[in-house]
Write an enzyme that holds these catalytic residues in place. Structure first.
Site, PDB file in Angstrom:
ATOM      1  N   SER A 117      -9.725  -0.523   7.230  1.00  0.00           N
ATOM      2  CA  SER A 117      -9.721  -0.238   5.992  1.00  0.00           C
ATOM      3  C   SER A 117      -8.621  -1.747   4.870  1.00  0.00           C
ATOM      4  CB  SER A 117      -7.969   0.454   6.126  1.00  0.00           C
ATOM      5  OG  SER A 117      -9.332   1.744   5.925  1.00  0.00           O
TER       6      SER A 117
ATOM      7  N   LYS B  83       0.704  -1.391  -0.161  1.00  0.00           N
ATOM      8  CA  LYS B  83       0.066   0.501   0.216  1.00  0.00           C
ATOM      9  C   LYS B  83       1.036   1.509  -0.377  1.00  0.00           C
ATOM     10  CE  LYS B  83      -3.898   1.619   2.864  1.00  0.00           C
ATOM     11  NZ  LYS B  83      -4.837   1.388   3.609  1.00  0.00           N
TER      12      LYS B  83
ATOM     13  N   SER C 276      -9.725   1.519   3.396  1.00  0.00           N
ATOM     14  CA  SER C 276      -8.707   2.298   2.104  1.00  0.00           C
ATOM     15  C   SER C 276      -8.285   1.806   1.399  1.00  0.00           C
ATOM     16  CB  SER C 276      -8.252   3.456   3.250  1.00  0.00           C
ATOM     17  OG  SER C 276      -7.284   2.912   4.408  1.00  0.00           O
TER      18      SER C 276
END
Lengths: 483, 100
Positions: free
Chosen positions: A179, A80, A155
């Site tokens: 997330s 990420k 997210s």
């Protein structure tokens, strides 16, 4: 045989060990998939094709020499965009960090590389991990792999799509209020949020430091266990990491494949009887519960109070920490700086131009909840209710081994559907946030595959008991695969 | 609990965010529903409850020691400066108004 980008990490390990496939072939298969799909899905913000192929070559050489580093050696994975990888851009999905180059490695990514994993690239995310749809990325939204009109969740939406669309074999996400689990649920993959303190946060861009945790996003339970085993552990650079006994994969293998006898599962009535759960979600998750019961687990309804309050506690504590953590983005030492202005204006204009609306909304919310005259009614009160929520989990875990809920109240929603209603977006997290508020581990795993929008089931464990979470998930996974 | 646009503007000043009128108005509106939702925690009975604090995992303080980095790392840190004067970080003056 399945194409190499569609297999699991465990399957790839076997092929590598048997000499049937090379890391270079695995890596090339993923890069080809990225090339053909990512124009439409936008899971990646940057792909390190040359570095990845070079790392794959090195891994293949190690295997030829008989020096395989770990189960992850030669496995192509994605990270990420909020985890530092030295020498590579890292922006947390924000314009304020456009062009920012990581000066050092985050511990989790360093451990992946030391294990021989091949890093394919960095994935899209809601800005500073604030959002439940990946629409709040400053670099454009990520699309759901089954329906480009829908969001993948967030997210960690980029990582979820990269895994679900077979652009990598596994990925890292980060989870502050859901997330990892919510996008895993929406994209039909496995996403584990480890116990707070299990995985080092060093080099993870902080959103809410007391809640953030890095974890694996994968195609099966075993892969999640392999990645957790690699990235876990006490770290002198993160004083909140715990010296608790590490998670061991052998614990996962010790439970026989279809037997959950003696396992007691609690079903909180506050979650299962909550209004507003989509009927498709209820049907699919209840079918999965029936499989757990068939495998021998004992199901009991439990009382887990403060379910609604947990979301309120989260949306006070998190913005408070956000307002403090994001104060570092002031245009001085790194990131965007508006030039030629007096000091105050340099701060205020750099921040207003660099941050997106959701980030600023949360900074202001935190500034309010910490301000003189309101701090007792909001921040301090929330910390007290947090103590009650942890006690409620402790009481529940005196009676049961696992707590199970749906991961999300609904399946993937349409792009733009909740963008102008922040509270509706926040309510997405209603089943996931209390896990972070309590600090316990939880996995989201896909229910029965029927070709429609995926539905996730959430299995929540005791502090540092990832072994029970993962072994129950593994049994359910194999039962569902039989159908 | 509702906040006025003026109160939001004051928070924006505290948080060093230069926001135009229309954003202040939008945030004022959003705050209404968010504060109403989170306000429910004030109805919880918290008599005698201590605020939760993370149990300390470490053994107190560590020595405040500088550690060396290699030249490549040093260069990466310097390269991230928004403005450089040689190897120094250039920043706006604290007491002066710069010439445009």
């Amino acid at each position: 045989m399945k194409p190499l980008n569609e297999i699991t990490i465990a399957e790839a390990r076997k092929l590598l060990d048997e000499g049937v496939a090379t890391s270079k072939e695995l890596t090339q298969a993923c890069l080809t998939q990225i090339q053909s799909l990512d124009g439409a899905l936008h899971a990646f913000l940057e792909v390190y094709a040359d570095d990845a192929l070079a790392a794959a070559d090195q891994s293949d050489q190690r295997r030829t020499d008989g020096n395989v580093l770990s189960k992850l050696d030669g496995i192509p994975v994605a990270i990420k965009d909020n985890m530092l990888l030295q020498g590579k851009a890292c922006t947390a999905g924000s314009k304020i960090l456009q062009g920012h180059i990581a000066a050092y490695n985050s511990t989790a990514v360093r451990k992946l590389m030391e294990a021989g994993a091949v890093i394919l690239g960095r994935t899209n995310m809601d800005e500073f991990a604030m959002g439940s749809s990946t629409e709040h990325s400053a670099y454009g939204p990520t699309k759901h792999p089954r329906d480009p009109e829908r969001v993948p969740g967030g997210s960690s939406g980029g990582s979820a799509v990269a895994v679900a669309a077979n652009m990598c074999l596994g990925a890292l996400g980060s989870d502050t209020g859901g997330s990892i689990r919510q996008p895993a649920s929406m994209c039909g993959i496995f996403g584990l949020k480890p116990t707070y303190g299990r995985v080092s946060r060093y080099g993870l861009m902080a959103m809410a430091s007391s809640l953030d945790q890095i974890g694996p996003m994968t195609k099966c339970v075993e892969d999640a266990a392999i990645i957790l085993d690699t990235i876990q552990g006490q770290d002198p650079s993160d004083q909140t990491t715990s010296d608790t006994e590490p998670f061991r994969i052998s614990k996962l293998e010790s439970r026989s494949s279809n037997d959950l006898k003696g396992l007691k599962i609690g079903l909180p009535k506050q979650a299962w009887q909550a209004g507003g759960i989509e009927s498709r979600v209820l049907e699919n998750t209840k079918a999965a519960l029936a499989e757990l019961e068939k495998a021998g687990a004992e199901m009991v309804e439990i009382d887990l109070p403060y379910a609604d309050e947990a979301l309120a506690v989260y949306y006070i504590l998190m913005p408070c920490e956000v307002s403090a953590n994001l104060a570092r983005f002031d245009g001085m030492r790194y990131g965007l700086r508006k030039q030629g202005l007096p000091l105050f204006e340099t701060y205020a204009q750099s921040r207003a131009e660099g941050f997106g609306d959701e980030v600023m909304r949360r900074i202001l919310l935190g500034t309010f909840a910490l301000s003189s005259g309101y701090i007792d009614a909001y921040y301090v009160c929330a910390k007290k209710v947090q103590a009650l929520i942890r006690q409620a989990y402790e009481r529940a875990f005196n009676e049961v081994d696992l707590i199970v809920t749906p991961t999300c109240p609904a399946t993937a929603f349409r792009l733009g559907e909740k963008l102008n209603d922040p509270l509706a977006m926040y309510l997405e997290d209603v089943f996931t946030v209390s896990v972070n508020v309590a600090g316990v581990p939880a996995i989201s795993m896909p229910c029965q595959e029927d070709g429609g929008m995926p539905v996730g089931l959430q299995l929540i464990g005791k502090w540092f008991d990832e072994a029970t979470v993962l072994s129950a998930a593994k049994v359910l996974e194999s039962e569902l695969a039989k159908q | 609990m509702k906040l006025s646009k003026e109160e939001i503007a004051h928070l924006a000043k505290l948080a060093r965010l230069d926001l135009p009128e229309e954003k202040l108005e939008k945030i004022t509106k959003d705050f209404g529903s968010i504060l109403e939702y989170v306000g429910r925690i004030q109805k919880v009975d918290i008599q005698g409850i201590e605020p939760f604090t993370m149990p300390a995992k470490s053994e107190g303080w560590r020595p405040d020691e500088a550690f060396e980095v290699d030249e490549a790392t040093r260069e990466l840190i310097l390269a991230n400066f928004p403005e450089r004067a040689g190897d120094l970080l250039a920043a706006p003056g604290v007491f002066e108004t710069p010439k445009k």
